[in-house]
Design an enzyme around this catalytic site. Structure first.
Site, PDB file in Angstrom:
ATOM      1  CB  ILE A   1      -0.844   4.806   6.645  1.00 49.40           C
ATOM      2  CG1 ILE A   1      -1.847   5.778   7.310  1.00 49.40           C
ATOM      3  CG2 ILE A   1      -0.297   3.822   7.679  1.00 49.40           C
ATOM      4  CD1 ILE A   1      -3.076   5.117   7.920  1.00 49.40           C
TER       5      ILE A   1
ATOM      6  CG  HIS B   1      13.472  36.542   2.886  1.00 43.51           C
ATOM      7  ND1 HIS B   1      13.539  35.632   1.861  1.00 43.51           N
ATOM      8  CD2 HIS B   1      14.748  36.979   3.095  1.00 43.51           C
ATOM      9  CE1 HIS B   1      14.807  35.529   1.459  1.00 43.51           C
ATOM     10  NE2 HIS B   1      15.551  36.329   2.191  1.00 43.51           N
TER      11      HIS B   1
ATOM     12  CB  ALA C   1      -6.577  14.255  13.003  1.00 42.48           C
TER      13      ALA C   1
ATOM     14  N   GLY D   1      -5.509   0.996   3.674  1.00 44.96           N
ATOM     15  CA  GLY D   1      -6.635   1.885   3.957  1.00 44.96           C
ATOM     16  C   GLY D   1      -7.294   1.551   5.282  1.00 44.96           C
ATOM     17  NE  ARG D   2      -7.603   4.441  10.364  1.00 42.70           N
ATOM     18  CZ  ARG D   2      -7.257   3.727  11.435  1.00 42.70           C
ATOM     19  NH1 ARG D   2      -6.229   2.904  11.388  1.00 42.70           N
ATOM     20  NH2 ARG D   2      -7.940   3.823  12.560  1.00 42.70           N
TER      21      ARG D   2
ATOM     22  N   GLY E   1       0.820  -1.209   0.000  1.00 46.63           N
ATOM     23  CA  GLY E   1       0.000   0.000   0.000  1.00 46.63           C
ATOM     24  C   GLY E   1       0.853   1.258   0.000  1.00 46.63           C
TER      25      GLY E   1
HETATM   26  C1  LIG Z   1      -0.764   5.396  11.370  1.00 51.81           C
HETATM   27  C2  LIG Z   1      -1.707   6.550  11.188  1.00 51.81           C
HETATM   28  C3  LIG Z   1      -1.208   7.815  11.004  1.00 51.81           C
HETATM   29  C4  LIG Z   1      -2.074   8.896  10.842  1.00 51.81           C
HETATM   30  N1  LIG Z   1      -1.538  10.129  10.659  1.00 51.81           N
HETATM   31  C5  LIG Z   1      -2.357  11.185  10.485  1.00 51.81           C
HETATM   32  C6  LIG Z   1      -1.832  12.482  10.324  1.00 51.81           C
HETATM   33  O1  LIG Z   1      -0.627  12.689  10.351  1.00 51.81           O
HETATM   34  N2  LIG Z   1      -2.697  13.504  10.152  1.00 51.81           N
HETATM   35  C7  LIG Z   1      -4.050  13.311  10.113  1.00 51.81           C
HETATM   36  O2  LIG Z   1      -4.789  14.280   9.934  1.00 51.81           O
HETATM   37  N3  LIG Z   1      -4.581  12.079  10.267  1.00 51.81           N
HETATM   38  C8  LIG Z   1      -3.770  11.022  10.463  1.00 51.81           C
HETATM   39  N4  LIG Z   1      -4.307   9.783  10.660  1.00 51.81           N
HETATM   40  C9  LIG Z   1      -5.780   9.650  10.624  1.00 51.81           C
HETATM   41  C10 LIG Z   1      -6.387  10.088  11.971  1.00 51.81           C
HETATM   42  O3  LIG Z   1      -5.841   9.319  12.994  1.00 51.81           O
HETATM   43  C11 LIG Z   1      -7.891   9.936  11.913  1.00 51.81           C
HETATM   44  O4  LIG Z   1      -8.406  10.616  10.798  1.00 51.81           O
HETATM   45  C12 LIG Z   1      -8.537  10.482  13.172  1.00 51.81           C
HETATM   46  O5  LIG Z   1      -8.074   9.821  14.306  1.00 51.81           O
HETATM   47  C13 LIG Z   1     -10.062  10.358  13.077  1.00 51.81           C
HETATM   48  O6  LIG Z   1     -10.654  10.826  14.249  1.00 51.81           O
HETATM   49  P1  LIG Z   1     -12.059  10.264  14.723  1.00 51.81           P
HETATM   50  O7  LIG Z   1     -12.410  11.007  15.959  1.00 51.81           O
HETATM   51  O8  LIG Z   1     -13.010  10.266  13.613  1.00 51.81           O
HETATM   52  O9  LIG Z   1     -11.823   8.727  15.049  1.00 51.81           O
HETATM   53  P2  LIG Z   1     -10.719   7.911  15.958  1.00 51.81           P
HETATM   54  O10 LIG Z   1      -9.566   8.753  16.199  1.00 51.81           O
HETATM   55  O11 LIG Z   1     -10.591   6.635  15.265  1.00 51.81           O
HETATM   56  O12 LIG Z   1     -11.477   7.784  17.327  1.00 51.81           O
HETATM   57  C14 LIG Z   1     -12.625   7.016  17.482  1.00 51.81           C
HETATM   58  C15 LIG Z   1     -12.704   6.559  18.925  1.00 51.81           C
HETATM   59  O13 LIG Z   1     -13.981   5.966  19.146  1.00 51.81           O
HETATM   60  C16 LIG Z   1     -13.821   4.880  20.026  1.00 51.81           C
HETATM   61  N5  LIG Z   1     -15.000   4.008  19.870  1.00 51.81           N
HETATM   62  C17 LIG Z   1     -15.388   3.322  18.773  1.00 51.81           C
HETATM   63  N6  LIG Z   1     -16.567   2.702  18.999  1.00 51.81           N
HETATM   64  C18 LIG Z   1     -16.914   2.991  20.279  1.00 51.81           C
HETATM   65  C19 LIG Z   1     -18.024   2.661  21.107  1.00 51.81           C
HETATM   66  N7  LIG Z   1     -19.027   1.901  20.659  1.00 51.81           N
HETATM   67  N8  LIG Z   1     -18.042   3.126  22.369  1.00 51.81           N
HETATM   68  C20 LIG Z   1     -17.041   3.910  22.857  1.00 51.81           C
HETATM   69  N9  LIG Z   1     -15.969   4.264  22.120  1.00 51.81           N
HETATM   70  C21 LIG Z   1     -15.917   3.814  20.834  1.00 51.81           C
HETATM   71  C22 LIG Z   1     -12.520   4.248  19.613  1.00 51.81           C
HETATM   72  O14 LIG Z   1     -11.982   3.488  20.666  1.00 51.81           O
HETATM   73  C23 LIG Z   1     -11.692   5.480  19.279  1.00 51.81           C
HETATM   74  O15 LIG Z   1     -10.938   5.903  20.396  1.00 51.81           O
HETATM   75  C24 LIG Z   1      -3.476   8.692  10.858  1.00 51.81           C
HETATM   76  C25 LIG Z   1      -3.990   7.413  11.056  1.00 51.81           C
HETATM   77  C26 LIG Z   1      -3.124   6.354  11.235  1.00 51.81           C
HETATM   78  C27 LIG Z   1      -3.687   4.990  11.468  1.00 51.81           C
END
Ligand SMILES: Cc1cc2nc3c(=O)[nH]c(=O)nc-3n(C[C@H](O)[C@H](O)[C@H](O)COP(=O)(O)OP(=O)(O)OC[C@H]3O[C@@H](n4cnc5c(N)ncnc54)[C@H](O)[C@@H]3O)c2cc1C
Length: 465
Positions: free
Chosen positions: A188, A450, A317, A269-270, A184
């Site tokens: 990431i 600059h 994020a 992907g995710r 991939g």
């Molecule tokens: C390796 C990696 C690197 C990344 N680097 C970047 C970067 O540099 N910049 C960037 O912008 N993005 C990056 N991302 C993407 C970023 O992490 C996500 O886009 C972001 O975390 C999404 O936020 P979110 O709040 O939607 O979900 P998440 O951060 O996934 O949070 C969701 C939360 O919900 C909780 N949850 C799920 N279901 C339940 C439930 N039923 N009850 C209670 N809790 C629950 C989970 O435990 C989790 O903690 C990266 C991702 C990865 C995997």
């Protein structure tokens, strides 16, 4: 009864909680794993912490060229890992304290909608507490922000294979592998490839598409690949199977090839977390891509909003942050406040970045995207070597550049794209140009500090006639 119950405390959930808390709303934030979600614990922050150590290592090795002697440069993976964990812990603690300060209650456990809010009847959410037992809570509004998890494709030989990891697994490996294969070539995969190659691993990236980072400007993706000298890229190749740590794939000419390694990262992907929180009981409209929402982050069920990765709209994020703010504005209106109709989610100026020793970042349309929409563009690029700051700080003049594209008829800026140092730090400026619909002539009047690499935006704009 709560004003709002939020399920998931990643960037989408905790920012919404913070904004609502500031408005003195009664909020319950439910999180089953860790405050900060993917981003803070197994995503943005730990990867950038590891990358920082890798960059220090690379720069220390190069220091002699800048007249600084650093002898016997080496790294200690154990300490790097410890620092990464400390950074995440500090940030998690910070969120916990912030929630307390603003009066947001946090429940540790799994949240599940058992009844959606209806007219004057509040919604019901069950929490299966991590400490044991369950609790039921009522709320006038609900925000779903359950995020996403790594998508695992059914590659033969990948299941229950100790040599195969996803991004979460790779973050906490015991030692840097000698050889790493990354399946991939998205953000990431490329970030991990850069990280481990900087630390001396022999890295091969296998990507099915013709180019890495599918949304990158087609002129700039090769520049990023070119800067990642220690990484071998196999493009247009389809992985067939994994045996141990050997990946078998078919090249674009149909030839069968393999790469042997010590570890394989699957980073294709995710997928959004759509189960386990009562989507069906709530009657939500979902597709495999995510929860359907409108531009105010409203779901099809009145009283329920969704924000972040779970919507499948933009898995970043900062997109989750903005979606949360837009949802909060609408939630406040529904709670009887005065929301703003300008709070709509727009995706045309969401910046992205690929972090590494060489960075890449972009915002808005690429030249290719504009062409596919029939937009005639004006374009110009400014090379990294034209930036004094860049040259002073780099031992190579690099193939990087900043590229700006504008609509030929309106002369409005449509896209800003960069490969080179600090790209991730200055790309927000490009977002402003697009959000504010500035024209080439407007940007020409702006003064940039600059020496900075960001000046190349100005340089590129000035070379557009
Ligand atoms: C390796 C990696 C690197 C990344 N680097 C970047 C970067 O540099 N910049 C960037 O912008 N993005 C990056 N991302 C993407 C970023 O992490 C996500 O886009 C972001 O975390 C999404 O936020 P979110 O709040 O939607 O979900 P998440 O951060 O996934 O949070 C969701 C939360 O919900 C909780 N949850 C799920 N279901 C339940 C439930 N039923 N009850 C209670 N809790 C629950 C989970 O435990 C989790 O903690 C990266 C991702 C990865 C995997």
């Amino acid at each position: 009864m709560y004003d709002t119950i939020i399920i998931g405390a990643g960037p989408g959930g905790y920012l919404a909680a913070e904004r609502l808390g500031h408005e003195k709303k009664k909020v319950l934030l439910i999180e089953e794993q860790y405050l900060g979600g993917t981003c803070l614990n197994v995503g943005c922050i730990p990867t950038k912490t590891l990358l920082n150590s890798a960059k220090l290592y690379v720069h220390a090795k190069e220091a002699g060229k800048f007249g600084v002697n650093a002898k016997d440069v080496s790294f200690d993976w154990g300490i790097i890992q410890k620092w990464k964990d400390e950074v995440s812990a500090k940030m998690r603690e910070g969120i916990g304290k912030q929630m307390k300060r603003i009066g947001v209650e946090v429940a540790v456990g799994r949240g599940e909608i058992i009844a959606p809010p209806r007219n004057t009847t509040p919604g019901k959410v069950k929490v299966t507490l991590s400490a044991g037992g369950t609790a039921e809570h009522e709320a006038r509004t609900i925000l779903v922000s359950t995020g996403s998890v790594p998508a695992i494709p059914p590659i033969p030989g990948s299941k229950d294979n100790q040599h195969v990891v996803d991004s979460t697994g790779l973050l906490s490996i015991a030692a840097v592998p000698k050889r790493l294969t990354v399946i991939g070539g998205g953000v990431i995969g490329v970030e991990f490839a850069g990280l481990f190659s900087s630390l001396g691993a022999e890295v091969t990236v296998i990507e099915m598409m013709e180019e890495i980072i599918p949304f990158m400007d087609k002129d700039q993706a090769p520049l990023l690949r070119g800067a990642m000298k220690g990484v071998t890229f196999k493009l247009g190749c389809k992985v067939e199977k994994i045996d141990g740590a050997t990946v078998y794939f078919t090249t674009k000419t149909g030839a069968a090839e393999k790469v042997e390694a010590d570890l394989v990262l699957v980073a294709v992907g995710r997928r959004p977390v759509l189960t386990g929180w009562g989507a069906e009981a709530a009657g939500l409209d979902i597709t495999p891509k995510g929860v359907n929402v409108d531009d105010r982050m409203r779901t099809n069920m009145p009283g329920i909003w969704a924000a972040g990765d779970v919507t499948g709209k933009s898995l970043l994020a900062h997109s989750a942050y903005r979606m949360a703010e837009v949802a909060v504005a609408d939630i406040l209106t529904s709670l009887g406040g005065t929301g703003s109709i300008t709070n709509r989610m727009r995706y045309n100026a969401v910046p992205w970045a690929v972090y590494g020793v060489t960075e890449a970042a972009g915002v808005g349309m690429t030249e290719q995207e504009a062409a596919s929409k029939g937009i005639v563009v004006l374009k110009a690029s400014a090379p990294m070597w034209a930036s004094g700051r860049f040259v002073a700080e780099n031992t190579f003049t690099g193939p990087g550049e900043v590229k700006v594209i504008a609509d030929a008829s309106s002369r409005r800026i449509l896209g800003v794209h960069a490969v080179g140092a600090y790209a991730s730090e200055f790309i927000w400026g490009g977002a402003v140009l697009i959000e504010q619909e500035l024209r080439i002539e407007d940007v020409k009047q702006l003064i940039f500090p600059h020496p900075t690499v960001s000046e190349l935006i100005r340089e590129a704009v000035w070379s557009i006639k």
